[in-house]
Write a protein that holds these residues in place. Structure first.
Motif, PDB file in Angstrom:
ATOM      1  N   LYS A 174     -78.650  46.091 -27.743  1.00 27.37           N
ATOM      2  CA  LYS A 174     -78.321  45.932 -26.506  1.00 27.37           C
ATOM      3  C   LYS A 174     -79.333  46.726 -25.583  1.00 27.37           C
ATOM      4  N   ASN A 175     -79.840  47.919 -26.218  1.00 26.15           N
ATOM      5  CA  ASN A 175     -80.854  48.883 -25.487  1.00 26.15           C
ATOM      6  C   ASN A 175     -82.026  48.175 -25.358  1.00 26.15           C
ATOM      7  N   PHE A 176     -82.459  47.139 -26.253  1.00 25.12           N
ATOM      8  CA  PHE A 176     -83.643  46.352 -26.230  1.00 25.12           C
ATOM      9  C   PHE A 176     -83.464  44.941 -26.003  1.00 25.12           C
ATOM     10  N   LEU A 177     -82.401  44.315 -25.625  1.00 21.61           N
ATOM     11  CA  LEU A 177     -82.321  43.007 -25.294  1.00 21.61           C
ATOM     12  C   LEU A 177     -82.708  42.440 -23.787  1.00 21.61           C
ATOM     13  N   LEU A 178     -83.402  41.661 -23.526  1.00 22.19           N
ATOM     14  CA  LEU A 178     -83.952  41.167 -22.174  1.00 22.19           C
ATOM     15  C   LEU A 178     -83.204  39.655 -22.222  1.00 22.19           C
ATOM     16  N   GLU A 179     -83.040  39.392 -21.024  1.00 20.84           N
ATOM     17  CA  GLU A 179     -82.624  37.865 -20.757  1.00 20.84           C
ATOM     18  C   GLU A 179     -83.631  37.020 -21.047  1.00 20.84           C
ATOM     19  N   ASN A 180     -83.135  35.696 -22.007  1.00 15.90           N
ATOM     20  CA  ASN A 180     -84.169  34.955 -22.271  1.00 15.90           C
ATOM     21  C   ASN A 180     -85.249  35.240 -23.736  1.00 15.90           C
ATOM     22  N   GLN A 181     -84.704  36.394 -24.254  1.00 12.08           N
ATOM     23  CA  GLN A 181     -85.200  37.119 -25.473  1.00 12.08           C
ATOM     24  C   GLN A 181     -84.583  36.414 -26.677  1.00 12.08           C
ATOM     25  N   THR A 182     -85.315  36.142 -27.655  1.00 13.94           N
ATOM     26  CA  THR A 182     -84.846  35.398 -28.938  1.00 13.94           C
ATOM     27  C   THR A 182     -84.669  36.559 -29.951  1.00 13.94           C
ATOM     28  N   ALA A 183     -83.389  36.261 -30.726  1.00 14.91           N
ATOM     29  CA  ALA A 183     -83.032  37.461 -31.725  1.00 14.91           C
ATOM     30  C   ALA A 183     -82.648  36.335 -32.616  1.00 14.91           C
ATOM     31  N   ILE A 184     -82.416  37.092 -34.009  1.00 21.98           N
ATOM     32  CA  ILE A 184     -81.649  36.423 -35.012  1.00 21.98           C
ATOM     33  C   ILE A 184     -80.395  36.866 -35.309  1.00 21.98           C
ATOM     34  N   VAL A 185     -79.370  36.031 -35.325  1.00 20.12           N
ATOM     35  CA  VAL A 185     -78.142  36.133 -35.469  1.00 20.12           C
ATOM     36  C   VAL A 185     -77.579  35.608 -36.603  1.00 20.12           C
ATOM     37  N   ALA A 186     -76.974  36.564 -37.266  1.00 20.03           N
ATOM     38  CA  ALA A 186     -76.509  36.264 -38.611  1.00 20.03           C
ATOM     39  C   ALA A 186     -74.883  36.206 -38.800  1.00 20.03           C
ATOM     40  N   THR A 187     -74.517  34.970 -39.261  1.00 13.01           N
ATOM     41  CA  THR A 187     -73.025  34.695 -39.317  1.00 13.01           C
ATOM     42  C   THR A 187     -72.587  34.300 -40.625  1.00 13.01           C
ATOM     43  N   HIS A 188     -71.255  34.614 -41.055  1.00 15.54           N
ATOM     44  CA  HIS A 188     -70.759  34.322 -42.366  1.00 15.54           C
ATOM     45  C   HIS A 188     -69.397  33.584 -42.244  1.00 15.54           C
ATOM     46  N   GLU A 189     -69.210  32.332 -42.623  1.00 13.49           N
ATOM     47  CA  GLU A 189     -68.129  31.445 -42.283  1.00 13.49           C
ATOM     48  C   GLU A 189     -67.662  31.551 -40.874  1.00 13.49           C
ATOM     49  N   GLY A 190     -68.538  31.422 -39.926  1.00 12.44           N
ATOM     50  CA  GLY A 190     -68.089  31.507 -38.531  1.00 12.44           C
ATOM     51  C   GLY A 190     -67.992  32.860 -37.754  1.00 12.44           C
ATOM     52  N   THR A 191     -68.163  33.978 -38.541  1.00 15.64           N
ATOM     53  CA  THR A 191     -67.929  35.409 -38.141  1.00 15.64           C
ATOM     54  C   THR A 191     -69.366  35.932 -38.016  1.00 15.64           C
ATOM     55  N   VAL A 192     -69.661  36.235 -36.532  1.00 13.83           N
ATOM     56  CA  VAL A 192     -71.130  37.127 -36.513  1.00 13.83           C
ATOM     57  C   VAL A 192     -70.987  38.438 -36.918  1.00 13.83           C
ATOM     58  N   LEU A 193     -72.038  38.446 -37.956  1.00 10.72           N
ATOM     59  CA  LEU A 193     -72.007  39.914 -38.806  1.00 10.72           C
ATOM     60  C   LEU A 193     -72.984  40.742 -37.824  1.00 10.72           C
ATOM     61  N   PHE A 194     -74.228  40.551 -37.654  1.00 10.95           N
ATOM     62  CA  PHE A 194     -75.074  41.420 -36.713  1.00 10.95           C
ATOM     63  C   PHE A 194     -76.220  40.670 -36.149  1.00 10.95           C
ATOM     64  N   ILE A 195     -76.858  41.226 -35.381  1.00  8.69           N
ATOM     65  CA  ILE A 195     -78.040  40.901 -34.644  1.00  8.69           C
ATOM     66  C   ILE A 195     -79.373  41.404 -35.013  1.00  8.69           C
ATOM     67  N   GLU A 196     -80.307  40.697 -35.332  1.00  8.64           N
ATOM     68  CA  GLU A 196     -81.818  41.218 -36.189  1.00  8.64           C
ATOM     69  C   GLU A 196     -82.658  41.033 -34.827  1.00  8.64           C
ATOM     70  N   LEU A 197     -83.335  41.997 -34.297  1.00  8.83           N
ATOM     71  CA  LEU A 197     -84.321  42.048 -33.294  1.00  8.83           C
ATOM     72  C   LEU A 197     -85.831  42.157 -34.029  1.00  8.83           C
ATOM     73  N   PRO A 198     -86.661  41.645 -33.468  1.00  5.52           N
ATOM     74  CA  PRO A 198     -88.077  41.893 -34.051  1.00  5.52           C
ATOM     75  C   PRO A 198     -88.270  43.777 -33.911  1.00  5.52           C
ATOM     76  N   THR A 199     -88.926  43.869 -34.954  1.00  6.55           N
ATOM     77  CA  THR A 199     -89.259  45.505 -35.226  1.00  6.55           C
ATOM     78  C   THR A 199     -89.733  46.096 -33.791  1.00  6.55           C
ATOM     79  N   SER A 200     -90.557  45.573 -32.854  1.00  9.12           N
ATOM     80  CA  SER A 200     -90.839  46.009 -31.933  1.00  9.12           C
ATOM     81  C   SER A 200     -90.649  45.136 -30.635  1.00  9.12           C
ATOM     82  N   VAL A 201     -90.478  45.637 -29.554  1.00  8.37           N
ATOM     83  CA  VAL A 201     -90.471  44.712 -28.097  1.00  8.37           C
ATOM     84  C   VAL A 201     -91.035  45.453 -27.035  1.00  8.37           C
ATOM     85  N   VAL A 202     -91.642  44.753 -26.296  1.00 12.97           N
ATOM     86  CA  VAL A 202     -92.239  45.430 -25.114  1.00 12.97           C
ATOM     87  C   VAL A 202     -91.309  45.078 -23.816  1.00 12.97           C
ATOM     88  N   LEU A 203     -91.147  46.409 -23.213  1.00  9.41           N
ATOM     89  CA  LEU A 203     -90.271  46.553 -22.070  1.00  9.41           C
ATOM     90  C   LEU A 203     -91.187  47.452 -21.042  1.00  9.41           C
TER      91      LEU A 203
END
Length: 187
Positions: free
Chosen positions: A102-131
């Motif tokens: 959440k510290n690095f998420l901006l609206e309209n930013q793309t992230a990888i969302v990992a799910t297992h059997e419908g349950t969200v496990l974690f969110i993967e961001l790029p290694t660096s972001v521009v803020l």
């Protein structure tokens, strides 16, 4: 199913009916005795980290993890709302799952969302972001008491340490894994 020889960083295993992500692994072949694999595993749901040693060639159960590119739309006050870029389905994700991302998420930013059997496990961001820096004190020339850095608040509300010469409205590159300043963003 896979064997302990097939382990890779980021792979998710099922051990004792819990999901564990491989953080790091090392194949060890001692001079005496059989080879083994030393691993560091992180519980996907609780975040607990353990060390586990597996014999070489032992079968381990892998979990099917669906990783999808999703766009962060907005925070509705309680949950973070993401949209699947292929199906346009919206998915509400709790702040506990989003975690430090959440510290690095901006609206309209793309992230990888990992799910297992419908349950969200974690969110993967790029290694660096521009803020963008939204607030920082002006740096005083010659002030080296703080090793040449000062606190700066980013547009997400997260605070990092930046060099004294940076001012407000400057775009900076930030490491999403550590929260460290990496440099000014090239325009």
């Amino acid at each position: 199913m896979a064997t302990s020889n097939d382990l890779k960083n980021g792979m998710v295993l099922v051990i004792d009916n819990q999901l564990w992500s491989v953080i790091e692994f090392q194949h060890v072949k001692p001079g005496k005795g059989p080879a083994f694999v030393r691993t560091k595993l992180k519980n996907v749901l609780s975040g607990k980290i353990i060390d586990r040693t597996l014999n070489a060639g032992v079968k381990v159960e892998t979990a099917t993890v669906d990783r999808r590119d999703m766009q962060f739309l907005y925070n509705d006050g309680t949950d973070y709302v993401f949209m699947d870029l292929e199906t346009y389905d919206q998915l509400n994700i709790s702040p506990e799952v989003v975690g430090d991302a959440k510290n690095f998420l901006l609206e309209n930013q793309t992230a990888i969302v990992a799910t297992h059997e419908g349950t969200v496990l974690f969110i993967e961001l790029p290694t660096s972001v521009v803020l963008e820096i939204t607030y920082t004190e002006p740096g005083l020339q010659g002030d080296r008491s703080s090793a040449g850095t000062k606190p700066a608040t980013l547009e997400t509300g997260y605070e990092i340490q930046v060099p004294l010469f940076l001012n407000e409205n400057t775009k900076v590159k930030v490491d999403t894994r550590t929260g460290d300043y990496l440099g000014r963003a090239s325009e």
